[in-house]
Design a protein around this motif. Sequence first.
Motif, PDB file in Angstrom:
ATOM      1  N   GLN A  72       0.832  -1.203   0.000  1.00  0.00           N
ATOM      2  CA  GLN A  72       0.000   0.000   0.000  1.00  0.00           C
ATOM      3  C   GLN A  72       0.868   1.253   0.000  1.00  0.00           C
ATOM      4  OE1 GLN A  72      -3.410  -0.209  -0.205  1.00  0.00           O
ATOM      5  NE2 GLN A  72      -3.296   1.959  -0.664  1.00  0.00           N
ATOM      6  N   ILE A  73       1.933   1.260   0.784  1.00  0.00           N
ATOM      7  CA  ILE A  73       2.837   2.414   0.812  1.00  0.00           C
ATOM      8  C   ILE A  73       3.469   2.608  -0.562  1.00  0.00           C
ATOM      9  CG2 ILE A  73       5.029   3.258   1.751  1.00  0.00           C
ATOM     10  CD1 ILE A  73       4.144   1.958   4.442  1.00  0.00           C
ATOM     11  N   GLU A  74       3.880   1.512  -1.197  1.00  0.00           N
ATOM     12  CA  GLU A  74       4.461   1.611  -2.536  1.00  0.00           C
ATOM     13  C   GLU A  74       3.443   2.181  -3.525  1.00  0.00           C
ATOM     14  OE1 GLU A  74       6.801  -1.027  -5.900  1.00  0.00           O
ATOM     15  OE2 GLU A  74       6.431  -1.890  -3.928  1.00  0.00           O
ATOM     16  N   MET A  75       2.193   1.740  -3.434  1.00  0.00           N
ATOM     17  CA  MET A  75       1.142   2.238  -4.322  1.00  0.00           C
ATOM     18  C   MET A  75       0.916   3.742  -4.084  1.00  0.00           C
ATOM     19  SD  MET A  75      -1.067   1.521  -6.707  1.00  0.00           S
ATOM     20  CE  MET A  75      -1.103  -0.241  -6.666  1.00  0.00           C
ATOM     21  N   LEU A  76       0.872   4.141  -2.826  1.00  0.00           N
ATOM     22  CA  LEU A  76       0.676   5.556  -2.511  1.00  0.00           C
ATOM     23  C   LEU A  76       1.842   6.406  -3.020  1.00  0.00           C
ATOM     24  CD1 LEU A  76      -0.728   5.211   1.109  1.00  0.00           C
ATOM     25  CD2 LEU A  76      -2.000   5.953  -0.914  1.00  0.00           C
ATOM     26  N   LEU A 130       3.969  10.251  -6.983  1.00  0.00           N
ATOM     27  CA  LEU A 130       4.935  10.596  -8.033  1.00  0.00           C
ATOM     28  C   LEU A 130       4.230  10.903  -9.345  1.00  0.00           C
ATOM     29  CD1 LEU A 130       7.682   7.931  -7.252  1.00  0.00           C
ATOM     30  CD2 LEU A 130       7.941  10.415  -7.072  1.00  0.00           C
ATOM     31  N   GLU A 131       3.235  10.099  -9.684  1.00  0.00           N
ATOM     32  CA  GLU A 131       2.487  10.327 -10.922  1.00  0.00           C
ATOM     33  C   GLU A 131       1.757  11.666 -10.881  1.00  0.00           C
ATOM     34  OE1 GLU A 131      -1.251   8.283 -13.181  1.00  0.00           O
ATOM     35  OE2 GLU A 131       0.274   6.933 -12.358  1.00  0.00           O
ATOM     36  N   ALA A 132       1.212  12.024  -9.717  1.00  0.00           N
ATOM     37  CA  ALA A 132       0.526  13.308  -9.571  1.00  0.00           C
ATOM     38  C   ALA A 132       1.475  14.481  -9.787  1.00  0.00           C
ATOM     39  CB  ALA A 132      -0.121  13.409  -8.187  1.00  0.00           C
ATOM     40  N   ARG A 133       2.764  14.263  -9.546  1.00  0.00           N
ATOM     41  CA  ARG A 133       3.771  15.307  -9.761  1.00  0.00           C
ATOM     42  C   ARG A 133       4.417  15.226 -11.131  1.00  0.00           C
ATOM     43  NH1 ARG A 133       6.491  17.635  -4.801  1.00  0.00           N
ATOM     44  NH2 ARG A 133       4.941  17.373  -3.186  1.00  0.00           N
ATOM     45  N   GLY A 134       3.895  14.329 -11.970  1.00  0.00           N
ATOM     46  CA  GLY A 134       4.400  14.230 -13.332  1.00  0.00           C
ATOM     47  C   GLY A 134       5.621  13.344 -13.500  1.00  0.00           C
TER      48      GLY A 134
END
Length: 69
Positions: free
Chosen positions: A35-39, A44-48
Amino acid sequence: MAKPSKKAFALRLDSAVHSAVERLAAGELRSANAQIEMLLREALEARGISVQISPKPRRGRPPAKPKDA
């Protein structure tokens, strides 16, 4: 034996954050670690920043050697 592609390190979390991650993980049938890895990937994706998922190691027995006839 192949070396795992995961990097282990110690992570200190506030107990309330850890409890929230455990509850979220249980609801999504994941371990707290997964779950931590997914978060982290989502953040990271939200920051591009795109991070490719590493190929999973092969599991099980190696293929049988053919018998010499």
